[in-house]
Design a protein around this motif. Structure first.
Motif, PDB file in Angstrom:
ATOM      1  N   LEU A 191       0.918  -1.342  -0.031  1.00 14.26           N
ATOM      2  CA  LEU A 191       0.154   0.073  -0.108  1.00 14.26           C
ATOM      3  C   LEU A 191       0.861   1.319  -0.017  1.00 14.26           C
ATOM      4  O   LEU A 191       1.730   1.481   0.871  1.00 14.26           O
ATOM      5  N   ILE A 192       0.670   2.088  -1.057  1.00 14.01           N
ATOM      6  CA  ILE A 192       1.606   3.201  -1.310  1.00 14.01           C
ATOM      7  C   ILE A 192       0.729   4.608  -1.090  1.00 14.01           C
ATOM      8  O   ILE A 192       1.220   5.923  -1.119  1.00 14.01           O
ATOM      9  N   GLY A 193      -0.631   4.512  -0.822  1.00 13.66           N
ATOM     10  CA  GLY A 193      -1.529   5.521  -0.614  1.00 13.66           C
ATOM     11  C   GLY A 193      -3.051   5.352  -0.737  1.00 13.66           C
ATOM     12  O   GLY A 193      -3.205   4.173  -0.552  1.00 13.66           O
ATOM     13  N   ARG A 194      -3.701   6.245  -0.474  1.00  8.80           N
ATOM     14  CA  ARG A 194      -5.161   6.063  -0.548  1.00  8.80           C
ATOM     15  C   ARG A 194      -5.868   7.281  -1.142  1.00  8.80           C
ATOM     16  O   ARG A 194      -5.601   8.384  -0.953  1.00  8.80           O
ATOM     17  N   THR A 195      -7.243   6.880  -1.601  1.00 17.62           N
ATOM     18  CA  THR A 195      -7.961   7.942  -2.525  1.00 17.62           C
ATOM     19  C   THR A 195      -9.253   7.861  -1.643  1.00 17.62           C
ATOM     20  O   THR A 195      -9.639   7.168  -1.014  1.00 17.62           O
ATOM     21  N   PRO A 196      -9.811   9.319  -1.557  1.00 19.19           N
ATOM     22  CA  PRO A 196     -10.919   9.160  -0.524  1.00 19.19           C
ATOM     23  C   PRO A 196     -12.445   8.988  -1.483  1.00 19.19           C
ATOM     24  O   PRO A 196     -13.370   8.981  -1.109  1.00 19.19           O
ATOM     25  N   GLN A 228     -10.832  17.024   2.983  1.00 18.43           N
ATOM     26  CA  GLN A 228     -11.856  17.929   2.388  1.00 18.43           C
ATOM     27  C   GLN A 228     -12.546  17.061   1.161  1.00 18.43           C
ATOM     28  O   GLN A 228     -13.876  17.125   1.155  1.00 18.43           O
ATOM     29  N   ILE A 229     -12.116  16.183   0.301  1.00 19.06           N
ATOM     30  CA  ILE A 229     -12.595  15.580  -0.679  1.00 19.06           C
ATOM     31  C   ILE A 229     -13.529  14.599   0.202  1.00 19.06           C
ATOM     32  O   ILE A 229     -14.479  14.056  -0.539  1.00 19.06           O
ATOM     33  N   GLY A 230     -13.099  13.831   1.088  1.00 24.53           N
ATOM     34  CA  GLY A 230     -13.625  12.935   1.860  1.00 24.53           C
ATOM     35  C   GLY A 230     -15.186  13.453   2.305  1.00 24.53           C
ATOM     36  O   GLY A 230     -16.062  13.029   2.021  1.00 24.53           O
ATOM     37  N   LYS A 231     -15.064  14.639   2.752  1.00 20.27           N
ATOM     38  CA  LYS A 231     -16.598  15.177   3.364  1.00 20.27           C
ATOM     39  C   LYS A 231     -17.347  15.365   1.955  1.00 20.27           C
ATOM     40  O   LYS A 231     -18.481  15.328   2.180  1.00 20.27           O
ATOM     41  N   GLN A 232     -16.807  15.896   0.842  1.00 17.41           N
ATOM     42  CA  GLN A 232     -17.558  16.109  -0.302  1.00 17.41           C
ATOM     43  C   GLN A 232     -18.205  14.844  -0.777  1.00 17.41           C
ATOM     44  O   GLN A 232     -19.490  14.689  -1.409  1.00 17.41           O
ATOM     45  N   VAL A 233     -17.300  13.904  -0.791  1.00 18.55           N
ATOM     46  CA  VAL A 233     -17.758  12.388  -1.265  1.00 18.55           C
ATOM     47  C   VAL A 233     -19.074  12.019  -0.164  1.00 18.55           C
ATOM     48  O   VAL A 233     -19.885  11.578  -0.874  1.00 18.55           O
ATOM     49  N   ASP A 234     -18.884  12.137   0.915  1.00 12.99           N
ATOM     50  CA  ASP A 234     -19.750  11.749   1.979  1.00 12.99           C
ATOM     51  C   ASP A 234     -21.036  12.581   1.755  1.00 12.99           C
ATOM     52  O   ASP A 234     -22.410  11.895   1.935  1.00 12.99           O
ATOM     53  N   ALA A 235     -21.093  13.872   1.223  1.00 11.70           N
ATOM     54  CA  ALA A 235     -22.060  14.589   0.996  1.00 11.70           C
ATOM     55  C   ALA A 235     -22.727  14.466  -0.538  1.00 11.70           C
ATOM     56  O   ALA A 235     -23.654  14.966  -0.604  1.00 11.70           O
ATOM     57  N   GLY A 236     -22.055  13.706  -1.346  1.00 10.22           N
ATOM     58  CA  GLY A 236     -22.716  13.144  -2.568  1.00 10.22           C
ATOM     59  C   GLY A 236     -22.383  14.564  -3.633  1.00 10.22           C
ATOM     60  O   GLY A 236     -23.175  14.627  -4.443  1.00 10.22           O
TER      61      GLY A 236
END
Length: 248
Positions: A191-196, A228-236
């Motif tokens: 594992l070298i990274g993670r995407t939200p 920040q992107i994770g919050k947007q993903v959760d909010a759709g």
């Protein structure tokens, strides 16, 4: 059909195999046939599954005989070959841009990959995110992309003992392949990274963010950007950047 082989796969399946090697040329032929069948799809063909070098077609034998399906496939292959020879064929490739944080807890094996290849951590990130990767196929878990085109400069062996639990979005390397885990699952990739972002979301009409035959381009982001992107993903409210270019 010029070296192409056709095999039975039960009463409702047909496998079209384009070759024995795994390469972009063969995989491109798989996806061209898949697109051709989808464009002419009717209720007789109810599922098409592309792989590295073959295409599995599920059909209704009460609506279409196996011989009729093979004839349709031959016609499509002939048409594609004529378009290629005439220079009329134009392909539009889709690139989905995937933000990835290559830092801290999101990249537990990044230093190993760097040390294994005798380069710096920054060089691993730069190489990994430098070019688009072809999605050869989806498998293992829903939406897991098997990507082609990774540089051998960052190749690394799988873990001797797979992890029992890998967070969704984790980006990994196994041998000369790279990809990421759309859902939480076991796995043995480094594992070298993670995407939200969510590559698989069963709550929406089209649950998959990309398809086999598309390209993925990884884009380095900071930890703050990840949150920040994770919050947007959760909010759709988040949509990844998608670009296209025409090849031909």
């Amino acid at each position: 059909m010029n070296g192409i082989e056709v095999f039975h796969a039960g009463e409702q399946g047909l496998v079209v195999e384009f070759g024995k090697d795994v390469n972009q040329t063969i995989n491109s032929k798989v996806h061209k046939l898949a697109k051709g069948l989808i464009a002419k799809a009717n209720k007789a063909i109810f599922e098409i599954v592309p792989t590295y070098r073959s295409l599995l077609v599920y059909f209704d034998p009460l609506s279409m005989t196996r011989a009729e399906l093979i004839t349709k496939i031959e016609e499509l292959l002939l048409s594609e070959n004529q378009a290629l020879q005439s220079g009329e064929e134009k392909e539009t490739a889709t690139i989905v841009h995937i933000p990835v944080c290559y830092q801290g807890e999101f990249a537990p094996d990044l230093e190993f990959v760097a040390e294994y290849n005798g380069i710096s951590v920054n060089e691993v990130v730069d190489i990994h995110s430098s070019n688009p990767y072809l999605v050869y196929m989806l498998g293992f878990t829903p939406g897991f992309p098997y990507l082609g085109g990774m540089s051998p400069k960052i190749a690394a062996p799988r873990l001797d003992k797979p992890r029992v639990q890998i967070p969704a979005g984790s980006v990994g390397i196994a041998g000369s392949q790279t990809g990421f885990y759309p859902i939480e699952s076991p796995g043995g990739w480094r594992l070298i990274g993670r995407t939200p972002i969510k590559a698989f979301n069963p709550a929406v009409a089209n649950p998959f963010l990309f398809s086999a035959g598309d390209y993925l381009q990884f884009k380095p982001i900071s930890v703050d950007e990840f949150r920040q992107i994770g919050k947007q993903v959760d909010a759709g409210t988040y949509s990844p950047e998608v670009t296209k270019w025409q090849r031909g």
